[in-house]
Design an enzyme around this catalytic site. Structure first.
Site, PDB file in Angstrom:
ATOM      1  N   TYR B 261       0.770  -1.227  -0.033  1.00  0.00           N
ATOM      2  CA  TYR B 261       0.067   0.011   0.121  1.00  0.00           C
ATOM      3  C   TYR B 261       0.917   1.160   0.013  1.00  0.00           C
ATOM      4  O   TYR B 261       0.766   2.209  -0.708  1.00  0.00           O
ATOM      5  CB  TYR B 261      -1.027   0.087   1.163  1.00  0.00           C
ATOM      6  CG  TYR B 261      -1.752   1.314   1.268  1.00  0.00           C
ATOM      7  CD1 TYR B 261      -3.030   1.466   0.598  1.00  0.00           C
ATOM      8  CD2 TYR B 261      -1.338   2.281   1.990  1.00  0.00           C
ATOM      9  CE1 TYR B 261      -3.659   2.482   0.735  1.00  0.00           C
ATOM     10  CE2 TYR B 261      -2.045   3.553   2.167  1.00  0.00           C
ATOM     11  CZ  TYR B 261      -3.223   3.751   1.683  1.00  0.00           C
ATOM     12  OH  TYR B 261      -4.200   4.736   1.646  1.00  0.00           O
ATOM     13  N   ASP B 296      -8.344  -3.201  -1.375  1.00  0.00           N
ATOM     14  CA  ASP B 296      -9.792  -2.457  -1.839  1.00  0.00           C
ATOM     15  C   ASP B 296      -9.250  -1.180  -2.505  1.00  0.00           C
ATOM     16  O   ASP B 296     -10.234  -0.762  -3.547  1.00  0.00           O
ATOM     17  CB  ASP B 296     -10.566  -2.181  -0.589  1.00  0.00           C
ATOM     18  CG  ASP B 296      -9.573  -1.670   0.507  1.00  0.00           C
ATOM     19  OD1 ASP B 296      -8.986  -2.522   1.163  1.00  0.00           O
ATOM     20  OD2 ASP B 296      -9.590  -0.687   0.854  1.00  0.00           O
ATOM     21  N   LYS B 368     -11.958  -8.691   4.988  1.00  0.00           N
ATOM     22  CA  LYS B 368     -12.548  -7.195   5.064  1.00  0.00           C
ATOM     23  C   LYS B 368     -13.094  -6.864   4.092  1.00  0.00           C
ATOM     24  O   LYS B 368     -12.384  -6.572   2.848  1.00  0.00           O
ATOM     25  CB  LYS B 368     -11.272  -6.455   5.878  1.00  0.00           C
ATOM     26  CG  LYS B 368     -11.680  -5.272   6.100  1.00  0.00           C
ATOM     27  CD  LYS B 368     -10.690  -4.312   6.755  1.00  0.00           C
ATOM     28  CE  LYS B 368     -11.070  -3.143   7.262  1.00  0.00           C
ATOM     29  NZ  LYS B 368     -10.119  -2.076   6.686  1.00  0.00           N
TER      30      LYS B 368
HETATM   31  C1  B12 Z   1     -10.108   7.413  -3.636  1.00  0.00           C
HETATM   32  C2  B12 Z   1      -9.973   7.978  -2.309  1.00  0.00           C
HETATM   33  C3  B12 Z   1      -8.680   7.745  -1.660  1.00  0.00           C
HETATM   34  C4  B12 Z   1      -7.536   7.199  -2.023  1.00  0.00           C
HETATM   35  C5  B12 Z   1      -6.664   7.993  -3.277  1.00  0.00           C
HETATM   36  C6  B12 Z   1      -6.177   7.208  -4.297  1.00  0.00           C
HETATM   37  C7  B12 Z   1      -5.364   8.145  -5.209  1.00  0.00           C
HETATM   38  N1  B12 Z   1      -4.225   7.509  -5.751  1.00  0.00           N
HETATM   39  O1  B12 Z   1      -5.920   9.057  -5.513  1.00  0.00           O
HETATM   40  C8  B12 Z   1      -6.853   6.749  -0.979  1.00  0.00           C
HETATM   41  C9  B12 Z   1      -7.414   5.526  -0.272  1.00  0.00           C
HETATM   42  C10 B12 Z   1      -5.276   6.670  -1.031  1.00  0.00           C
HETATM   43  C11 B12 Z   1      -7.212   7.889   0.005  1.00  0.00           C
HETATM   44  C12 B12 Z   1      -6.612   8.246   1.064  1.00  0.00           C
HETATM   45  C13 B12 Z   1      -6.742   9.276   1.831  1.00  0.00           C
HETATM   46  N2  B12 Z   1      -8.050   9.824   1.919  1.00  0.00           N
HETATM   47 CO1  B12 Z   1      -9.352   9.829   0.682  1.00  0.00          CO
HETATM   48  N3  B12 Z   1     -10.711   9.650  -0.650  1.00  0.00           N
HETATM   49  C14 B12 Z   1     -10.848   8.974  -1.972  1.00  0.00           C
HETATM   50  C15 B12 Z   1     -12.388   9.273  -2.038  1.00  0.00           C
HETATM   51  C16 B12 Z   1     -12.859   7.973  -2.023  1.00  0.00           C
HETATM   52  C17 B12 Z   1     -12.475   9.431  -3.812  1.00  0.00           C
HETATM   53  C18 B12 Z   1     -11.655  10.426  -4.434  1.00  0.00           C
HETATM   54  C19 B12 Z   1     -11.864  10.479  -6.007  1.00  0.00           C
HETATM   55  O2  B12 Z   1     -10.859   9.708  -6.412  1.00  0.00           O
HETATM   56  N4  B12 Z   1     -13.016  10.965  -6.617  1.00  0.00           N
HETATM   57  C20 B12 Z   1     -13.068  10.559  -7.923  1.00  0.00           C
HETATM   58  C21 B12 Z   1     -12.247  12.165  -8.540  1.00  0.00           C
HETATM   59  C22 B12 Z   1     -12.484  11.816 -10.387  1.00  0.00           C
HETATM   60  O3  B12 Z   1     -13.113  13.298  -8.174  1.00  0.00           O
HETATM   61  P1  B12 Z   1     -12.354  14.519  -7.920  1.00  0.00           P
HETATM   62  O4  B12 Z   1     -10.979  14.194  -7.058  1.00  0.00           O
HETATM   63  O5  B12 Z   1     -13.335  15.439  -7.294  1.00  0.00           O
HETATM   64  O6  B12 Z   1     -11.886  15.017  -9.452  1.00  0.00           O
HETATM   65  C23 B12 Z   1     -12.624  15.671 -10.503  1.00  0.00           C
HETATM   66  C24 B12 Z   1     -12.942  17.267  -9.875  1.00  0.00           C
HETATM   67  O7  B12 Z   1     -12.767  17.585  -8.713  1.00  0.00           O
HETATM   68  C25 B12 Z   1     -12.038  17.878 -10.930  1.00  0.00           C
HETATM   69  N5  B12 Z   1     -10.588  17.959 -10.324  1.00  0.00           N
HETATM   70  C26 B12 Z   1      -9.859  17.752  -9.607  1.00  0.00           C
HETATM   71  N6  B12 Z   1      -8.613  17.915  -9.543  1.00  0.00           N
HETATM   72  C27 B12 Z   1      -8.533  19.057 -10.581  1.00  0.00           C
HETATM   73  C28 B12 Z   1      -7.510  19.442 -10.810  1.00  0.00           C
HETATM   74  C29 B12 Z   1      -7.689  20.414 -12.005  1.00  0.00           C
HETATM   75  C30 B12 Z   1      -6.630  21.373 -12.542  1.00  0.00           C
HETATM   76  C31 B12 Z   1      -8.959  20.562 -12.592  1.00  0.00           C
HETATM   77  C32 B12 Z   1      -9.101  21.407 -13.964  1.00  0.00           C
HETATM   78  C33 B12 Z   1      -9.922  19.675 -12.389  1.00  0.00           C
HETATM   79  C34 B12 Z   1      -9.655  18.893 -11.168  1.00  0.00           C
HETATM   80  O8  B12 Z   1     -11.900  16.991 -12.039  1.00  0.00           O
HETATM   81  C35 B12 Z   1     -11.969  15.612 -11.352  1.00  0.00           C
HETATM   82  C36 B12 Z   1     -12.803  14.990 -12.433  1.00  0.00           C
HETATM   83  O9  B12 Z   1     -14.382  15.482 -12.678  1.00  0.00           O
HETATM   84  C37 B12 Z   1     -12.969  10.315  -1.580  1.00  0.00           C
HETATM   85  C38 B12 Z   1     -14.481  10.277  -1.129  1.00  0.00           C
HETATM   86  C39 B12 Z   1     -15.219  10.620  -2.309  1.00  0.00           C
HETATM   87  N7  B12 Z   1     -16.072   9.892  -2.822  1.00  0.00           N
HETATM   88  O10 B12 Z   1     -14.952  11.776  -2.833  1.00  0.00           O
HETATM   89  C40 B12 Z   1     -11.965  10.340  -0.240  1.00  0.00           C
HETATM   90  C41 B12 Z   1     -11.589  11.629   0.673  1.00  0.00           C
HETATM   91  C42 B12 Z   1     -11.361  12.477  -0.418  1.00  0.00           C
HETATM   92  N8  B12 Z   1     -10.413  11.060   1.202  1.00  0.00           N
HETATM   93  C43 B12 Z   1     -10.475  11.613   2.431  1.00  0.00           C
HETATM   94  C44 B12 Z   1      -9.204  11.521   3.403  1.00  0.00           C
HETATM   95  C45 B12 Z   1      -9.515  12.002   4.765  1.00  0.00           C
HETATM   96  C46 B12 Z   1      -8.316  10.529   3.319  1.00  0.00           C
HETATM   97  C47 B12 Z   1      -6.909  10.497   3.988  1.00  0.00           C
HETATM   98  C48 B12 Z   1      -6.268  11.533   4.655  1.00  0.00           C
HETATM   99  C49 B12 Z   1      -7.394   9.584   5.154  1.00  0.00           C
HETATM  100  C50 B12 Z   1      -6.361   9.109   5.946  1.00  0.00           C
HETATM  101  N9  B12 Z   1      -6.424   9.575   7.441  1.00  0.00           N
HETATM  102  O11 B12 Z   1      -5.542   8.555   5.867  1.00  0.00           O
HETATM  103  C51 B12 Z   1      -6.096   9.746   2.930  1.00  0.00           C
HETATM  104  C52 B12 Z   1      -5.192  10.646   2.425  1.00  0.00           C
HETATM  105  C53 B12 Z   1      -3.733  10.791   2.829  1.00  0.00           C
HETATM  106  C54 B12 Z   1      -2.991  11.914   2.027  1.00  0.00           C
HETATM  107  N10 B12 Z   1      -1.961  12.158   2.420  1.00  0.00           N
HETATM  108  O12 B12 Z   1      -3.597  12.571   1.136  1.00  0.00           O
HETATM  109  C55 B12 Z   1     -11.418  12.689   2.844  1.00  0.00           C
HETATM  110  C56 B12 Z   1     -11.267  14.142   2.658  1.00  0.00           C
HETATM  111  C57 B12 Z   1     -12.064  14.591   3.704  1.00  0.00           C
HETATM  112  C58 B12 Z   1     -11.851  16.132   3.436  1.00  0.00           C
HETATM  113  N11 B12 Z   1     -13.032  16.846   3.417  1.00  0.00           N
HETATM  114  O13 B12 Z   1     -10.930  16.747   3.736  1.00  0.00           O
HETATM  115  C59 B12 Z   1     -12.470  12.036   1.708  1.00  0.00           C
HETATM  116  C60 B12 Z   1     -13.812  13.064   1.315  1.00  0.00           C
HETATM  117  C61 B12 Z   1     -13.326  10.620   2.359  1.00  0.00           C
HETATM  118  C62 B12 Z   1     -13.813  10.931   3.687  1.00  0.00           C
HETATM  119  N12 B12 Z   1     -15.044  11.104   3.777  1.00  0.00           N
HETATM  120  O14 B12 Z   1     -13.298  10.963   4.658  1.00  0.00           O
HETATM  121  N13 B12 Z   1      -8.483   8.262  -0.397  1.00  0.00           N
END
Ligand code: B12
Lengths: 256, 525
Positions: B261, B296, B368
């Protein structure tokens, strides 16, 4: 419901200056909303009354405490329905919106060819300690998002994706090294406003080095909108559901 | 009972391939140590505390010998010499290493004398782990075993005192397992903060004191509600082994701990990660802690339909690494998840198929089951329904541990009421569909059965490729999670040290027993 009764049929009071919006539940103007909250009190008659008053203080008329349940010893969760007395005047609201026409891939290509005669270079990263890459990958990588291919797939873009946990200095150094036109920053973690601090620090870095005008700077993430991005000193902001095509179109409008 | 077809011959082949893959890495592990490993060992022998700036004593001591190019002998070599040179305890010895004159290790006592000086401290170090394990197990045995799936919830307020309150609230709501997730940036810290903390975000710092506080709270809740509450934290990042040891001596029941991981999701250097996970798991194995692996997560960066087999393939690999470190099947909570895009037709059937497949392939393992996260949006109402479907699969396929979905997943770390409502809904589904899986059968050549066959076939194929390329090659190619990492890239590589031929680590040797990693038979099927 005295107040609501005075409203016209549409529930939106239209006049030259005002456009009042009320919540819509079952009938125009009823102001009906639901809310849920937890209070540090065990369930009981006093707790129910406390929840009612709490709702009233939030402008809820005739609150109905639909549910009261102990979610932890000495804590009750309430679900309340009621008529909100508040109305919002739409006419007073101005929000900067990105109004970019979605351009086809062909048009994007043609315009960049014609105006720049070279590839448009973009560098992107998820900065700070934020380890979420899926968002920036969706915009930059070939695979793209929701059926829309990323900037890497365009013949006219040269896209560098530095991934996550990238330091601001590192990102800037790379942008300078590849002579980037645009810098794309992603911020996903928002707890304690870390996204704002990180993003603002990057602009600060550019300003310090007198480089702010050299790049178009985009900010994206689920809690980012155009207005916030502008406030933080970026040129544009992109939120949930953004497609790579939106970004390509914006960059073309801006640069080519 | 609704089962899917599983070709046992193919499962055996997968296990053999995975064993080969892990053996190759074990060769590397056995020749290396790291600053993380040495700090762990120093802690295990009793060194504790931090200086006024918060720098832990173990970091000061280990970094000093690392920077002097002396760490290849193992920190205990110098501890032993300090003890012979007049230090009256390991703590004093560690202080001497951190602040006293640098010992270049030349001359002085023989290796045998050093070993002898470390004999009693080694016995004490092991006894501390064993004592904490026995105490925890005795308490646990005094309560009835909760029915599976065990309901697992997260608290992550950033403030350990709120965490304690919420851990108790979770127990009240019916949780069997309470996890405190560590603060956002902790994985990349090359030290473990000291003391009780109130400042984390996205989670709470994993510190030994914080573990104590939550253990106390969950034990109080257990007495109050007549149910044992299992405590979990994260043994991951650059301090994975140190955290494993802290968890062991503070009586934790479970730890997130994965062989890969950190490499894939935090860009930790692969060499560092493999070396550290081995020692972490040696301690975990001794402490009888259940590990949770992180497959997962692959489905958040890679597509959950196309890449379902990578989860299974990686589970075999994680299993092989765990066996090499002496972790038994009964303690191996392999992770998998309900992460398919919910708009896909029949995606529920695919989820069901995979969950059942994993259940059958890993029958002894406390597997799990992880909830939908990636396709969660701010629509909390829809999200609640999404979780209900996930719960249904969990109970139908008899998962061992289920991490509950939260309707607010896309918004913030779970709040008090979010967690309560999730527990309430889960209890409803688990109860109302308790024997559902036993009552039905899947159609012989139906969607569910065919999908299971396909996933196992693809996993076997992938493992064949990985065996050829080695794990280093596979990781560089992006076989897992669609993430590419290089052997000498990533964070923490500088902290890896090749062992001297006379590398000294009596505690590790004891934990290894007769079997050095890679030669261990494991307990695998
Ligand atoms: C996948 C995920 C992870 C994965 C990430 C894998 C990876 N390599 O990316 C893993 C399991 C590693 C992870 C870890 C953590 N996560 Co996380 N994760 C998520 C999750 C489930 C989905 C995020 C995602 O991929 N969305 C899909 C993408 C496509 O959407 P998006 O990011 O919004 O991007 C879109 C737009 O926003 C935009 N966009 C985004 N960036 C940019 C940039 C530009 C320039 C442009 C134009 C557009 C753009 O375009 C994208 C496409 O439409 C969210 C929950 C959720 N459903 O949102 C939590 C979430 C984001 N995680 C969270 C947390 C807290 C963590 C951890 C800190 C947990 C911990 N204590 O360890 C760690 C992170 C540690 C760290 N150092 O960052 C929280 C954040 C809470 C907050 N509001 O701050 C969330 C909301 C979950 C929760 N409810 O707790 N996570």
């Amino acid at each position: 419901m005295q107040k609501a009764a005075k409203l016209p049929e549409r529930g939106v009071e239209m006049s030259d200056e005002k456009q009042l919006l009320r919540a819509y539940g079952d009938r125009r103007g009823d102001g009906m909303i639901q809310l849920s909250f937890t209070l540090e009190v065990a369930p009981g008659a006093r707790a129910r009354e406390a929840a009612k008053r709490f709702a009233e203080l939030h402008g809820i008329h005739e609150p109905l405490v639909a549910s009261m349940e102990e979610v932890a010893p000495g804590f009750s969760l309430f679900v309340v329905y009621g008529h909100s007395q508040h109305a919002v005047d739409l006419a007073t609201i101005e929000v900067p919106e990105l109004r970019t026409e979605a351009l086809s891939r062909e048009v994007v290509y043609a315009r960049i060819q014609e105006k720049l005669g070279r590839k448009l270079v973009v560098v992107g990263a998820c900065t700070g300690f934020d380890a979420h890459t899926v968002g920036i990958d969706a915009i930059l990588n070939y695979k793209g998002f929701s059926g829309d291919k990323g900037l890497e797939s365009y013949k006219c873009f040269e896209a560098y994706n530095l991934g996550a946990q990238v330091e601001n200095e590192q990102l800037l150094a790379r942008a300078l090294a590849v002579n980037a036109d645009a810098i794309l920053i992603s911020q996903i973690i928002t707890q304690r406003n870390s996204h704002k601090e990180n993003a603002a620090a990057f602009i600060e870095l550019l300003n310090q080095q007198g480089l702010r005008d050299r790049f178009v700077c985009l900010l994206g993430g689920p809690r980012i909108d155009h207005k916030l991005a502008l406030e933080l000193g970026f040129d544009a902001g992109f939120g949930t559901g953004t497609k790579p095509g939106d970004v390509a179109s914006y960059l073309v409008e801006r640069l080519a | 009972m609704a089962t899917v077809p599983v070709d046992e011959g193919k499962v055996r082949a997968c296990r053999e391939l995975a064993a080969n893959i892990a053996r190759d890495v074990q060769g590397y592990i056995n020749q290396h140590t790291s600053v993380g490993v040495e700090r762990t060992i120093l802690r295990a022998y009793g060194a504790e505390g931090a200086d006024a700036e918060g720098a832990p004593l173990v970091n000061l001591a280990v970094d000093r010998y690392k920077d002097a190019g002396l760490l290849d002998r193992g920190i205990l070599y110098f501890v032993g010499r300090a003890l012979l040179g007049g230090s009256r305890s390991v703590q004093e010895a560690a202080e001497a290493l951190a602040y006293g004159d640098l010992d270049t290790g030349e001359g002085g006592p023989s290796l045998e004398e050093i070993r002898e000086a470390l004999r009693q401290p080694t016995i004490d170090a092991l006894a501390r782990i064993d004592g904490a394990r026995d105490q925890r197990d005795a308490l646990r045995a005094s309560f009835p075993e909760a029915p599976a799936p065990h309901k697992y919830v997260i608290v992550a307020t950033g403030n350990i005192w709120d965490d304690a309150l919420q851990a108790k609230a979770a127990a009240y709501g019916g949780a069997d397992i309470v996890a405190v997730i560590r603060a956002t940036a902790q994985s990349l810290l090359d030290y473990v903060p000291d003391g009780a903390t109130t400042e984390g975000f996205g989670g709470t710092f994993a510190t030994q004191e914080n573990f104590k506080i939550i253990r106390k709270a969950t034990n109080e809740a257990a007495k109050e509600y007549g149910r044992y509450i299992q405590q979990t934290n994260y043994s991951s990042g650059l301090c994975m082994a140190e955290i494993a040891w802290m968890a062991a001596v503070e009586g934790l029941d479970m730890l997130l701990n994965d062989a890969m991981y950190g490499i894939l999701f935090r860009d930790i250097n692969p060499c560092r990660n493999f070396v550290d996970q081995y020692v972490a798991r040696r301690i975990i194995g001794r402490a009888g802690i259940i590990i949770n692996t992180g497959e997962d997560n692959y489905l958040t960066t890679a597509d959950a339909v196309e890449k379902a087999h990578t989860v299974l393939a990686s589970q075999f690999i994680n299993e092989a690494f765990a066996h090499n470190a002496g972790v038994s099947d009964e303690k191996l909570g392999l992770g998998h998840a309900y992460e398919i895009n919910p708009s896909i037709e029949n995606s529920f059937l695919f989820e069901l198929s995979q969950a059942q497949l994993i259940r059958q392939i890993f029958p002894q393992h406390p597997i799990k089951w992880m909830p939908p996260t990636k396709f969660k949006t701010g629509d909390i109402f829809q999200s609640h329904v999404h979780d209900a479907m996930f719960n249904l699969v969990g109970v139908m396929t008899n998962q061992s541990i289920e991490l509950l979905g939260m309707f607010s997943e896309a918004i913030h770390n779970p709040m008090l009421m979010d967690r309560f409502l999730s527990l309430k809904a889960t209890k409803y589904v688990f109860n109302t569909a308790k024997d559902f899986g036993d009552e039905i059968e899947f159609k012989k050549d139906g969607i569910v059965a065919k999908r299971a066959v396909q996933v196992l076939d693809e996993a076997l194929e992938l493992l064949q490729t990985v065996e050829k390329e080695t794990i280093w090659g596979a990781i560089a190619r992006g076989d897992f999670a669609d993430v590419k990492r290089l052997r000498d890239g990533g964070k923490g590589y500088k902290g890896v040290v090749a062992r001297h031929p006379e590398y000294l680590n009596p505690l590790l040797s004891l934990l290894e027993g007769d079997a050095k990693g890679g030669e261990a038979a494991g307990t695998g099927g």
